[in-house]
Design a protein around this motif. Structure first.
Motif, short mmCIF file in Angstrom:
data_model
loop_
_atom_site.label_atom_id
_atom_site.label_comp_id
_atom_site.label_asym_id
_atom_site.label_seq_id
_atom_site.Cartn_x
_atom_site.Cartn_y
_atom_site.Cartn_z
N SER A 267 13.86 0.17 37.16
CA SER A 267 14.80 -0.75 37.81
C SER A 267 15.78 0.04 38.66
O SER A 267 16.12 1.19 38.35
CB SER A 267 15.59 -1.55 36.75
N LYS A 268 16.22 -0.58 39.73
CA LYS A 268 17.27 -0.04 40.59
C LYS A 268 18.13 -1.21 41.03
O LYS A 268 17.66 -2.11 41.75
CB LYS A 268 16.68 0.68 41.81
N GLU A 269 19.37 -1.21 40.58
CA GLU A 269 20.25 -2.35 40.84
C GLU A 269 20.35 -2.64 42.33
O GLU A 269 20.57 -1.75 43.14
CB GLU A 269 21.64 -2.10 40.26
N GLY A 270 20.15 -3.92 42.68
CA GLY A 270 20.23 -4.33 44.07
C GLY A 270 18.92 -4.25 44.81
O GLY A 270 18.82 -4.73 45.95
N TYR A 271 17.88 -3.65 44.16
CA TYR A 271 16.59 -3.46 44.84
C TYR A 271 15.41 -4.06 44.07
O TYR A 271 14.64 -4.83 44.62
CB TYR A 271 16.33 -1.97 45.10
N ILE A 302 9.58 6.35 43.32
CA ILE A 302 8.53 7.21 42.76
C ILE A 302 8.55 8.57 43.45
O ILE A 302 8.32 9.61 42.82
CB ILE A 302 7.15 6.54 42.92
N PHE A 303 8.85 8.58 44.76
CA PHE A 303 8.83 9.81 45.55
C PHE A 303 10.14 10.60 45.47
O PHE A 303 10.25 11.68 46.02
CB PHE A 303 8.50 9.48 47.00
N GLY A 304 11.15 10.07 44.78
CA GLY A 304 12.38 10.83 44.59
C GLY A 304 13.44 10.63 45.65
O GLY A 304 14.50 11.28 45.61
N ILE A 305 13.21 9.72 46.61
CA ILE A 305 14.24 9.42 47.61
C ILE A 305 15.37 8.64 46.97
O ILE A 305 16.54 8.83 47.25
CB ILE A 305 13.63 8.64 48.79
N MET A 306 15.00 7.72 46.08
CA MET A 306 15.96 6.98 45.26
C MET A 306 15.69 7.33 43.80
O MET A 306 14.57 7.71 43.45
CB MET A 306 15.81 5.46 45.47
N ASN A 307 16.70 7.21 42.97
CA ASN A 307 16.53 7.47 41.53
C ASN A 307 16.72 6.18 40.75
O ASN A 307 17.67 5.44 40.99
CB ASN A 307 17.54 8.51 41.05
N PRO A 308 15.81 5.88 39.81
CA PRO A 308 15.90 4.61 39.06
C PRO A 308 17.08 4.61 38.10
O PRO A 308 17.52 5.66 37.62
CB PRO A 308 14.57 4.56 38.32
N ASP A 309 17.60 3.41 37.83
CA ASP A 309 18.67 3.27 36.84
C ASP A 309 18.09 3.31 35.43
O ASP A 309 18.76 3.74 34.50
CB ASP A 309 19.41 1.94 37.05
N SER A 473 11.22 -10.52 45.79
CA SER A 473 12.64 -10.36 45.45
C SER A 473 12.86 -9.34 44.34
O SER A 473 13.63 -9.56 43.41
CB SER A 473 13.25 -11.71 45.03
N GLY A 474 12.15 -8.22 44.42
CA GLY A 474 12.37 -7.13 43.47
C GLY A 474 11.68 -7.28 42.14
O GLY A 474 11.94 -6.51 41.22
N HIS A 475 10.79 -8.27 42.01
CA HIS A 475 10.06 -8.48 40.75
C HIS A 475 8.55 -8.50 41.02
O HIS A 475 8.12 -8.92 42.09
CB HIS A 475 10.45 -9.81 40.09
N VAL A 476 7.78 -8.10 40.03
CA VAL A 476 6.32 -8.27 40.09
C VAL A 476 6.02 -9.72 39.73
O VAL A 476 6.40 -10.20 38.67
CB VAL A 476 5.59 -7.31 39.12
N THR A 477 5.34 -10.42 40.64
CA THR A 477 5.02 -11.83 40.39
C THR A 477 3.52 -12.05 40.20
O THR A 477 3.10 -13.17 39.93
CB THR A 477 5.51 -12.71 41.55
N GLY A 478 2.73 -11.01 40.32
CA GLY A 478 1.31 -11.17 40.09
C GLY A 478 0.58 -9.85 40.14
O GLY A 478 0.99 -8.93 40.86
N GLU A 479 -0.47 -9.71 39.35
CA GLU A 479 -1.34 -8.54 39.41
C GLU A 479 -2.78 -9.02 39.29
O GLU A 479 -3.10 -9.80 38.39
CB GLU A 479 -1.02 -7.53 38.31
N PHE A 480 -3.64 -8.58 40.22
CA PHE A 480 -4.98 -9.13 40.31
C PHE A 480 -6.02 -8.03 40.50
O PHE A 480 -5.76 -7.03 41.18
CB PHE A 480 -5.09 -10.10 41.49
N ASP A 481 -7.20 -8.27 39.96
CA ASP A 481 -8.37 -7.47 40.31
C ASP A 481 -8.93 -8.07 41.60
O ASP A 481 -9.01 -9.29 41.75
CB ASP A 481 -9.42 -7.57 39.20
N ASN A 482 -9.30 -7.21 42.54
CA ASN A 482 -9.73 -7.72 43.84
C ASN A 482 -10.96 -8.62 43.76
O ASN A 482 -11.17 -9.47 44.62
CB ASN A 482 -10.00 -6.55 44.80
N LYS A 483 -11.76 -8.47 42.73
CA LYS A 483 -12.97 -9.28 42.61
C LYS A 483 -12.64 -10.70 42.13
O LYS A 483 -13.49 -11.59 42.19
CB LYS A 483 -13.94 -8.63 41.62
#
Length: 504
Positions: A267-271, A302-309, A473-483
């Motif tokens: 998580s990162k507040e505001g993002y 993930i790349f270190g430009i921002m740091n997670p809370d 809006s900063g949340h995961v709303t779905g995860e799918f297998d491409n098939k």
């Protein structure tokens, strides 16, 4: 059609630079009150074509007619007097000057004493801007505005010069979906008011939304002109690249292995909040959603430009704390940024130094830089990705957009990486170059890289990804297998109409 129905017509226009033919007898016809798309791969001759119309270049032969009268603009002032103006993707404004100063540059209004009449200019600038946007303060510096707002100022500037022909060069390349829609509305209003528009874009959605006709250039030559509603995607692509692309996306050969990278409730507040997903060896994981969903910010974390809370990043089974991009590289994580011009390339340096810039240590020899080894490695990597460059000592700015993106890929391949994060890897790239980038991505996956691809293009997501994570809006709303996924399912998740827990 009678020539009098055309506001602008070019016939058999030829332009060469030394031994290079930039335009080989092209033709073009623009009707009054029409939005006409011009499409083609990078290097097809579109930019030279614009510069001929606007007087930057003079053709070697051929003619240009404006309402049936032959014209030969010698510079941009000549074309402006004729009512021709161009709006470019990268706005060429004066960022420290006000909106008013930018609009009236070279045509300042003066009072009886010969002094600049700022009150009148500000009022006139406001009158020009308000029909386009009520949010722009004409007294503010141009550099304080968004890219979209700066483009609107450029349109206002053109209208202040009574432009009858407006050339829009990749106008939506840097805009959000909402900003694109606003620009579409303005372009349609200008058309209805009698302004003729030449629309140059790699985005098919721009063409379908605005244009009634499309002309295609390829290899500096005129290929054809069609009504937009009478040409298929496949035929249009074939005209642009010179071959039928039966498969827009190359066949995958990668074998998916064990999990390489896992993010757990970061998580990162505001993002963004509680983002979880994983990517496996040989896998292409798409991170998609509407612009502003927080995808880029997750990748930058993930790349270190921002740091997670809060939350964890796990690499090959071990939790890692990545505080800087340098540490990310050391862990084997690389990022291809969305904006290659400002974040991916150093245009002041030659191509080979751009390739080596992310890992110079390997070329250090007795505290000296082994330039010969640096050049040789760059040549090997550039050959590996089929970079089209006459001289790797030239700057990246000398290359097409697709080849510039390949230089950024080569820079990443120069490092010892396990995970590649590709943020909009084909943004602003023509259809032929996209296929080449897709081939590189598939080859990298086949070689064992774990790839996270951020993309806003639905066909690209469905054509390239093995699995798809959707954000809103900063949340995961779905995860799918491409098939097991459809375009409608992804769009529903992008709009937040459903919520699925991430699957392993």
């Amino acid at each position: 059609m009678n020539e009098q129905n055309y506001i602008l017509e070019l016939k058999d226009v030829v332009k060469t630079f030394g031994g290079v033919t930039a335009l080989a007898g092209v033709q073009f016809q623009l009707k009054k009150g029409e939005i006409h798309a011009l499409m083609g791969e990078n290097g097809a001759g579109k930019s030279t074509f614009i510069k001929v119309i606007t007087g930057v270049h003079q053709p070697d032969s051929g003619i240009m007619l404006l309402e049936g009268e032959r014209i030969t603009p010698r510079n941009t002032m000549d074309s402006a007097k004729l009512g021709i103006a161009a709006i470019y993707q990268h706005v060429t404004a004066f960022p420290d000057l006000s909106v008013t100063e930018n609009i009236f540059m070279g045509q300042e209004i003066k009072n009886k004493l010969g002094m600049y009449d700022w009150r009148q200019m500000n009022q006139r600038a406001k009158e020009l801007i308000e029909p386009l946007s009520k949010e722009i303060d004409v007294t503010k510096p141009m550099g304080s505005l968004s890219v979209a707002a700066q483009q609107l100022v450029e349109i206002a500037k053109a209208l202040s010069r009574d432009a009858r022909i407006l050339i829009m060069d990749e106008p939506t390349a840097s805009l959000t979906a909402n900003e694109c829609e606003e620009l579409y509305t303005i372009a349609e209003r200008l058309r209805n008011e009698g302004v003729s528009i030449i629309l140059i874009s790699h985005r098919f959605e721009d063409m379908y939304r605005l244009a009634t006709r499309v002309t295609v250039f390829r290899d500096a030559q005129y290929i054809g002109c069609w009504d937009v509603d009478k040409i298929s995607n496949q035929k249009l692509i074939g005209a642009m690249v010179g071959r039928e692309l039966d498969q827009m996306y190359p066949e995958k050969t990668a074998k998916i292995g064990e999990t390489v990278l896992k993010v757990e409730n970061i998580s990162k507040e505001g993002y963004f909040k509680n983002i979880s997903f994983e990517v496996k060896k040989g896998e292409i994981l798409a991170l998609t959603g509407l612009v502003g969903a927080g995808r880029t910010e997750v990748c930058q974390t993930i790349f270190g430009i921002m740091n997670p809370d809060s939350g964890r990043i796990v690499l090959e089974g071990k939790e890692v704390k990545i505080k800087t991009p340098v540490e990310a590289f050391e862990y084997g994580i690389g990022l291809l940024p969305e904006n290659r011009q400002t974040q991916g390339l150093i245009n002041e340096l030659p191509i080979y130094q751009n390739v080596s810039s992310a890992d110079m240590k390997q070329f250090a020899k007795a505290s000296m830089l082994d330039e010969k080894a640096e050049i040789q490695k760059a040549i090997e990597l550039c050959q590996k990705i089929s970079l089209k460059a006459k001289d790797i000592s030239a700057p990246p700015s000398s290359l097409s957009g697709g080849n510039q993106q390949k230089v950024v890929f080569a820079k990443l391949l120069n490092c010892s990486l396990k995970v590649l994060i590709l943020d909009e890897p084909t943004k602003g790239i023509d259809v032929g170059a996209k296929y080449s980038i897709y081939e590189i991505m598939n080859e990298l996956a086949a070689n064992g890289y774990a790839i996270i691809m951020v993309s806003s293009e639905m066909p690209e997501v469905l054509g390239m990804a093995d699995r798809i994570v959707v954000m809103k809006s900063g949340h995961v709303t779905g995860e799918f297998d491409n098939k097991e996924v459809s375009q409608e399912m992804i769009m529903a998740a992008s709009l937040g109409e459903q919520r699925k827990e991430a699957r392993a």
